[in-house]
Design an enzyme around this catalytic site. Structure first.
Site, PDB file in Angstrom:
ATOM      1  CG  MET A  28      60.079 -60.060   7.234  1.00 49.37           C
ATOM      2  SD  MET A  28      61.026 -60.783   8.559  1.00 49.37           S
ATOM      3  CE  MET A  28      62.587 -59.985   8.276  1.00 49.37           C
ATOM      4  CE  LYS A  29      54.770 -63.060   4.277  1.00 46.14           C
ATOM      5  NZ  LYS A  29      54.073 -64.029   5.136  1.00 46.14           N
ATOM      6  CG  ASP A  30      62.909 -63.095  -0.397  1.00 45.84           C
ATOM      7  OD1 ASP A  30      61.810 -63.241  -0.952  1.00 45.84           O
ATOM      8  OD2 ASP A  30      63.692 -62.167  -0.664  1.00 45.84           O
TER       9      ASP A  30
END
Length: 299
Positions: free
Chosen positions: A1-3
């Site tokens: 998600m954070k990538d």
């Protein structure tokens, strides 16, 4: 998600001419967005400076440094305090030439990442046959972006529920129609929960159909259950999402499809989650069912 968010906020800075080749990206993060940024910056040739609360796991700090980031763990203070890790990151960027503070919490390129990628993937992978989506929020980007896409794609039929840990105001804010901002307690989860409505969440908050308050006891029990029953080695934030999905499913009843995201693995938190001493210190040992205590392998 954070990538995904990391890539989009850097691309946004490039598109707006805020950073040039060889420049420096600066961000305040609980760790996971920072790790995504470290990969993006390595691939694009940027330097990376990270400010983060010193309460985060040492494994995150070590990984960030291994990936080449300059890391400043600082005492955790409220967002309104000028010494908050986000404001320290902003000031650091302002002191440098050719540097940008990517401001993940209020940079709506974060939200756009999930409108353009995560939401469509969920819709495609379920063939549009889902009834609800739920997840916790830190920046609000995932919940806001996915909610916007799924509402539009389904004509408003897909429900959206925010999952909130102790110490966050968002459950109170949503369930009171925006009138209350109660904040009590703290949580073992890292990088989720919020003391304000971010710019990423603000445009879509009226689309959220409800909120669930998930206790640390439920989250830690689910860490052990997912490991034992599903073979999934998940962090507490992911397991909070699993608890929320289970509760939404129970709320909607049989025959409904509920989607969430598994956004962190336990490997960054194993020295805590599977430590008897840590569980005792957090008053969470009793939350582990007796037949699952065999997974408590660290002193």
């Amino acid at each position: 998600m954070k990538d995904r968010a990391a890539l989009y906020v850097v691309k946004d800075a490039e598109e707006r001419g805020l950073i040039k080749p060889g420049g420096t990206v600066v961000e305040g993060t609980a760790g996971n967005t920072g790790i995504g940024l470290a990969h993006v910056c390595r691939s694009k040739g940027y330097q990376l400076v990270i400010y983060m609360p010193n309460t985060q796991s040492q494994a995150k700090v070590d990984l960030l440094r291994l990936l080449g980031a300059e890391v400043y763990p600082v005492p955790p203070v409220a967002f309104e305090n000028p010494e908050n890790y986000n404001w320290q990151a902003k000031r650091h960027a302002e002191r440098l030439e050719n540097a940008v503070w990517t401001n993940q919490f209020d940079n709506i390129a974060n939200r756009r990442a999930h409108v353009e990628t995560t939401g469509p993937e969920i819709w495609y992978q379920t063939n549009g046959k889902l009834d609800a989506f739920t997840c916790a929020t830190g920046t609000g980007g995932t919940l806001a972006g996915v909610t916007r896409y799924l509402k539009d794609a389904s004509g408003g039929k897909v429900k959206s529920f925010l999952a909130d840990p102790p110490g966050s105001v968002l459950h109170s804010y949503i369930t009171s129609g925006g009138k209350l901002k109660e904040r009590t307690g703290s949580s073992i989860t890292e990088g989720i929960g919020q003391g304000r409505v971010t710019d990423n969440l603000k445009p879509e908050i009226d689309l959220v159909d409800g909120a669930l308050h998930i206790s640390d006891e439920k989250s830690i029990e689910m860490v052990y259950r997912c490991l034992d029953e599903e073979g999934l080695y998940l962090g507490a934030s992911s397991c909070l999402n699993v608890v929320a999905a289970k509760e939404v499913a129970e709320k909607l009843g049989p025959g409904h499809t509920v989607v969430t995201v598994l956004c962190d693995g336990a490997y960054r938190y194993a020295d805590r989650l599977f430590s008897r001493k840590w569980l005792m210190d957090k008053n969470l040992l009793r939350a582990i069912p007796p037949h699952l205590e065999r997974y408590i392998v660290l002193p």
